[in-house]
Enzyme design. Structure first.
Site, PDB file in Angstrom:
ATOM      1  N   ASP A  33      -1.096   9.644  -0.710  1.00 18.09           N
ATOM      2  CA  ASP A  33      -0.840   8.390  -1.416  1.00 18.09           C
ATOM      3  C   ASP A  33      -2.135   7.648  -1.754  1.00 18.09           C
ATOM      4  OD1 ASP A  33       0.723   6.574  -2.703  1.00 18.09           O
ATOM      5  OD2 ASP A  33       1.356   5.491  -0.908  1.00 18.09           O
ATOM      6  N   HIS A  80       1.253   5.528  -5.315  1.00 19.62           N
ATOM      7  CA  HIS A  80       2.525   4.952  -5.761  1.00 19.62           C
ATOM      8  C   HIS A  80       2.324   3.675  -6.586  1.00 19.62           C
ATOM      9  CE1 HIS A  80       2.291   2.459  -1.971  1.00 19.62           C
ATOM     10  NE2 HIS A  80       2.851   1.560  -2.765  1.00 19.62           N
ATOM     11  N   SER A 121      -0.042  -3.180  -1.468  1.00 17.12           N
ATOM     12  CA  SER A 121      -0.308  -1.739  -1.513  1.00 17.12           C
ATOM     13  C   SER A 121      -1.592  -1.443  -2.276  1.00 17.12           C
ATOM     14  CB  SER A 121       0.850  -0.996  -2.179  1.00 17.12           C
ATOM     15  OG  SER A 121       1.999  -1.011  -1.374  1.00 17.12           O
TER      16      SER A 121
END
Length: 461
Positions: free
Chosen positions: A146, A116, A220
């Site tokens: 992911d 992402h 992230s």
């Protein structure tokens, strides 16, 4: 007075003995561990040592040099009311910039991050801890888990993170989260492992490492490391009503991450093996409903036909207790273990049947429906029924559309068949994955597809 002196001497000797025992049995054990890629099973089991007695500086120093800042540049078309009044279809192109983190995993510039973080990017830029900036190439992605793999061409050997064995991570051990929250480069936070194999009911990974180390937007793709600086997970998401840190964060375990990037580098896509069983984890209520006393393990409700589980003799009603040496108490633990394996790998399954414990080897088979993600299109291989209905013998099917720009055409696209991409025949998702990995992300991609009504057309994505 003499008695007081004797008591003082005894106390002094006792204290010296205790201190000597501590130096001999505890300090030696803590400092004697060698730094290796696979964390030893004894790591993290030191009893009675608080954070004030643990030196985080070495791990932080190692980790910050391996964690990078990732910038994602993408474009979107913005429409205003005048476009609709005068029938304009051009719209206005706006540049969007997203940021996140990544972890260098090899001295020649391979970097792992979250899917992402780089999704829909037309340009990727990586900034190292020493402020050097490089253009990055997308090598491959796994949208389900992911995870994405990038590559930069640096002008020298890079510091990189080594992988620890995430199966050996213990609840309660200290960890560090390293990343770039809110564009604050090289931020290090500390916490403990709060839980393992956490199932958040996401569409892909269901076996997160949960930690209370502070993680915020921008973290992230960053590193979750142990106190020796070894990588145990890739920070992926937080659980928060506000969108910011509220107590817990979640990381993809290093064993799953490592398997994904090795698959991408070797095969161009992720090789998924399946055990071939369906069922549920046991709980007190579910066990009561089934009329059994056992409340831990994975209860098999169905065994898939022609699967490795069927060939090994597993049946409905069996309770899986272990896969190899890994204890299985929940579905998240089962799926997390299988996600580290490939088709044709052998797994020793320990299960209970009629009160007896048995062990049987199971060969994992390839999932008939292999999926991949291409520019916000989730693709799957054609089934025999699809080939018959469309009267074709190749292609990949668009299962789901998540690309924001393509959402207005979602109904038309879902169920359509991609026949080729940039002139390359889309034989299967493996072919598509290799073709798209070599494509220039900054340019549009030509896609030939067959709609659900049989019309063949070419579009630019």
């Amino acid at each position: 007075m003499k008695r007081l002196s004797s008591l003082f001497l005894v106390s002094l000797l006792s204290g010296a003995t205790t201190l000597g025992a501590y130096k001999l049995f505890i300090e030696k054990d803590v400092n004697g561990n060698s730094i290796v890629t696979q964390a030893p099973s004894s790591f993290g089991r030191t009893v009675g040592m608080g954070a004030e007695n643990i030196d985080f500086t070495s791990a932080a120093e190692n980790a910050v040099h391996t964690v990078v800042h990732v910038k994602n540049v993408s474009t979107r078309t913005v429409y205003n009311i005048m476009d609709f009044i005068y029938g304009s279809r051009g719209g206005q192109q706006q540049e969007q910039i997203g940021t996140g983190s990544g972890v260098i995993i090899s001295e020649d510039g391979y970097i792992v991050t979250n899917n992402h973080v780089i999704k829909d990017a037309s340009e990727l830029e990586v900034t190292l801890n020493n402020n050097k900036v490089y253009k990055a190439k997308l090598i491959g992605t796994d949208s389900k888990m992911d995870i994405a793999l990038l590559k930069i061409d640096a002008d020298g050997k890079l510091p990189y993170s080594t992988f620890a064995d995430s199966d050996q991570v213990k609840v309660g051990e200290w960890v560090l989260a390293v990343g770039n929250p809110y564009n604050l480069n090289s931020t290090v936070t500390a916490g403990i492992v709060s839980a393992k194999a956490r199932n958040l009911d996401t569409k892909g990974i269901q076996s997160f490492i949960q930690t209370d180390a502070a993680v915020n937007p921008g973290n992230s793709g960053g590193a979750l490391v142990n106190t020796r600086g070894e990588l145990i997970g890739i920070n992926t998401m937080i659980s928060s009503p506000t969108g910011s840190y509220a107590g817990y964060s979640f990381a993809v375990p290093s064993n799953i991450t490592r398997k994904i990037i090795e698959d991408i580098m070797e095969f161009g896509n992720v090789q998924r093996g399946i055990l071939g069983v369906e069922g549920s984890e046991l709980t007190g209520n579910y066990s009561k409903e089934l009329g059994i006393n056992d409340t831990e393990g994975f209860y098999i409700n169905k065994v898939n036909k022609n699967s490795g589980a069927e060939k090994a003799g597993l049946k409905k009603g069996d309770i899986i207790k272990k896969l190899d040496n890994q204890k299985i108490s929940s579905y998240a633990e089962l799926s997390g273990f299988i996600n580290t394996k490939r088709p044709n790998d052998k797994v020793n399954v320990t299960y209970e049947r009629d009160g007896q414990t048995k062990v049987v080897p199971v060969i994992l088979v390839k999932n008939d429906i292999i999926q991949t993600d291409f520019k916000g299109l989730e693709l799957e291989n054609l089934s025999d029924a699809d080939k018959k209905n469309f009267r074709i013998d190749y292609g990949v099917k668009i299962k789901e559309v998540s690309n924001q720009r393509l959402l207005p055409y979602k109904d038309e696209l879902e169920g359509s068949i991609i026949l080729d991409i940039n002139g390359v025949k889309a034989s299967d998702v493996e072919t598509v994955s290799r073709a798209t990995n070599n494509a220039n992300e900054s340019q549009g991609t030509s896609v030939k597809l067959m709609t659900k009504n049989g019309q063949v057309m070419r579009i630019i994505i």
